[in-house]
Design a protein around this motif. Structure first.
Motif, PDB file in Angstrom:
ATOM      1  N   ILE A  97      20.624  73.922  26.936  1.00 45.40           N
ATOM      2  CA  ILE A  97      19.732  72.815  27.305  1.00 45.40           C
ATOM      3  C   ILE A  97      18.449  73.371  27.924  1.00 45.40           C
ATOM      4  N   ALA A  98      18.582  74.333  28.823  1.00 44.21           N
ATOM      5  CA  ALA A  98      17.407  74.936  29.462  1.00 44.21           C
ATOM      6  C   ALA A  98      16.522  75.634  28.436  1.00 44.21           C
ATOM      7  N   ALA A  99      17.132  76.383  27.535  1.00 44.62           N
ATOM      8  CA  ALA A  99      16.353  77.081  26.500  1.00 44.62           C
ATOM      9  C   ALA A  99      15.628  76.073  25.606  1.00 44.62           C
ATOM     10  N   GLY A 100      16.327  75.027  25.216  1.00 43.14           N
ATOM     11  CA  GLY A 100      15.695  73.989  24.405  1.00 43.14           C
ATOM     12  C   GLY A 100      14.584  73.284  25.156  1.00 43.14           C
ATOM     13  N   GLY A 101      14.799  73.046  26.457  1.00 38.77           N
ATOM     14  CA  GLY A 101      13.772  72.401  27.280  1.00 38.77           C
ATOM     15  C   GLY A 101      12.495  73.217  27.352  1.00 38.77           C
ATOM     16  N   VAL A 102      12.644  74.532  27.406  1.00 42.06           N
ATOM     17  CA  VAL A 102      11.463  75.410  27.409  1.00 42.06           C
ATOM     18  C   VAL A 102      10.690  75.233  26.104  1.00 42.06           C
ATOM     19  N   VAL A 103      11.402  75.258  24.990  1.00 46.72           N
ATOM     20  CA  VAL A 103      10.763  75.116  23.675  1.00 46.72           C
ATOM     21  C   VAL A 103      10.049  73.770  23.567  1.00 46.72           C
ATOM     22  N   GLY A 104      10.757  72.695  23.918  1.00 41.18           N
ATOM     23  CA  GLY A 104      10.175  71.361  23.820  1.00 41.18           C
ATOM     24  C   GLY A 104       8.994  71.159  24.752  1.00 41.18           C
ATOM     25  N   SER A 105       9.115  71.641  25.972  1.00 42.63           N
ATOM     26  CA  SER A 105       8.024  71.483  26.946  1.00 42.63           C
ATOM     27  C   SER A 105       6.783  72.257  26.530  1.00 42.63           C
ATOM     28  N   LEU A 106       6.982  73.455  26.006  1.00 43.76           N
ATOM     29  CA  LEU A 106       5.833  74.231  25.531  1.00 43.76           C
ATOM     30  C   LEU A 106       5.161  73.561  24.341  1.00 43.76           C
ATOM     31  N   ALA A 107       5.955  72.975  23.465  1.00 41.29           N
ATOM     32  CA  ALA A 107       5.379  72.254  22.324  1.00 41.29           C
ATOM     33  C   ALA A 107       4.572  71.055  22.814  1.00 41.29           C
ATOM     34  N   ARG A 108       5.118  70.315  23.764  1.00 40.22           N
ATOM     35  CA  ARG A 108       4.395  69.158  24.323  1.00 40.22           C
ATOM     36  C   ARG A 108       3.114  69.612  25.003  1.00 40.22           C
ATOM     37  N   TYR A 109       3.183  70.687  25.765  1.00 34.24           N
ATOM     38  CA  TYR A 109       1.995  71.213  26.437  1.00 34.24           C
ATOM     39  C   TYR A 109       0.923  71.580  25.407  1.00 34.24           C
ATOM     40  N   GLY A 110       1.353  72.190  24.316  1.00 34.07           N
ATOM     41  CA  GLY A 110       0.408  72.560  23.261  1.00 34.07           C
ATOM     42  C   GLY A 110      -0.293  71.352  22.668  1.00 34.07           C
ATOM     43  N   VAL A 111       0.465  70.284  22.422  1.00 27.14           N
ATOM     44  CA  VAL A 111      -0.143  69.060  21.881  1.00 27.14           C
ATOM     45  C   VAL A 111      -1.120  68.473  22.890  1.00 27.14           C
ATOM     46  N   ALA A 112      -0.725  68.387  24.154  1.00 26.39           N
ATOM     47  CA  ALA A 112      -1.593  67.804  25.183  1.00 26.39           C
ATOM     48  C   ALA A 112      -2.850  68.646  25.386  1.00 26.39           C
ATOM     49  N   ASP A 113      -2.707  69.959  25.307  1.00 26.32           N
ATOM     50  CA  ASP A 113      -3.859  70.847  25.486  1.00 26.32           C
ATOM     51  C   ASP A 113      -4.830  70.725  24.310  1.00 26.32           C
ATOM     52  N   ALA A 114      -4.291  70.559  23.124  1.00 29.88           N
ATOM     53  CA  ALA A 114      -5.125  70.450  21.921  1.00 29.88           C
ATOM     54  C   ALA A 114      -5.749  69.062  21.769  1.00 29.88           C
ATOM     55  N   TRP A 115      -5.175  68.056  22.434  1.00 28.83           N
ATOM     56  CA  TRP A 115      -5.610  66.671  22.232  1.00 28.83           C
ATOM     57  C   TRP A 115      -5.800  65.963  23.576  1.00 28.83           C
ATOM     58  N   PRO A 116      -6.751  66.418  24.401  1.00 31.18           N
ATOM     59  CA  PRO A 116      -6.951  65.785  25.705  1.00 31.18           C
ATOM     60  C   PRO A 116      -7.584  64.406  25.550  1.00 31.18           C
ATOM     61  N   HIS A 117      -7.429  63.580  26.557  1.00 31.91           N
ATOM     62  CA  HIS A 117      -8.067  62.267  26.516  1.00 31.91           C
ATOM     63  C   HIS A 117      -8.978  62.105  27.728  1.00 31.91           C
ATOM     64  N   GLN A 118      -9.999  61.295  27.548  1.00 35.32           N
ATOM     65  CA  GLN A 118     -10.958  61.024  28.612  1.00 35.32           C
ATOM     66  C   GLN A 118     -10.339  60.070  29.625  1.00 35.32           C
ATOM     67  N   GLN A 119     -10.813  60.133  30.856  1.00 32.68           N
ATOM     68  CA  GLN A 119     -10.361  59.184  31.870  1.00 32.68           C
ATOM     69  C   GLN A 119     -10.640  57.769  31.377  1.00 32.68           C
ATOM     70  N   GLY A 120      -9.626  56.942  31.388  1.00 25.09           N
ATOM     71  CA  GLY A 120      -9.748  55.571  30.917  1.00 25.09           C
ATOM     72  C   GLY A 120      -9.517  55.421  29.430  1.00 25.09           C
ATOM     73  N   GLY A 121      -9.378  56.532  28.720  1.00 23.52           N
ATOM     74  CA  GLY A 121      -9.120  56.483  27.290  1.00 23.52           C
ATOM     75  C   GLY A 121      -7.632  56.421  26.989  1.00 23.52           C
TER      76      GLY A 121
END
Length: 125
Positions: free
Chosen positions: A14-38
């Motif tokens: 579970i911990a190993a999978g959580g690392v993989v999933g969290s890093l993938a989510r971080y990558g998406v959020a880093d690549a696709w930021p949103h403006q305040q109020g957007g």
């Protein structure tokens, strides 16, 4: 026939999978930021895609599947990938000054996530 696995091994996958999933989510959020109020598209997409994949996973897991696959993929990878805590924080931050966006985001995410789980299950079956 069920194969027993230790609690320690289950928690480790579970911990190993959580690392993989969290890093993938971080990558998406880093690549696709949103403006305040957007509209927080990255969080929305991550949650909807994650829910679709949870529907697929739950439809495809059988008693013959390795007993660590579901905790690794479901609880670990997809649990780390989806982020309903960020969804709640995004909604809270939008409410004071962007109530319409907040409400569309809140109810749209809930509806899309439920439809995504159902669609993932249907596609997988």
């Amino acid at each position: 026939m069920t194969r027993e696995v230790s609690l320690g091994r289950t928690l480790a996958v579970i911990a190993a999978g959580g690392v993989v999933g969290s890093l993938a989510r971080y990558g998406v959020a880093d690549a696709w930021p949103h403006q305040q109020g957007g509209f927080p598209w990255a969080t929305f997409v991550v949650n909807v895609v994650g829910c679709f994949l949870i529907g697929v996973l739950l439809a495809r897991i059988t008693p013959q599947t390795h007993p660590l696959l579901r905790p690794f993929l479901g609880t670990g990878v997809l649990g780390g990938f989806t982020t309903f805590s960020t969804f709640a924080v995004d909604t809270d931050r939008l409410l004071p000054d962007h109530a319409v966006v907040a409400l569309v985001y809140f109810f749209g995410t809930l509806a899309a996530a439920m439809v995504a789980v159902w669609a993932g299950d249907r596609v997988a079956r």
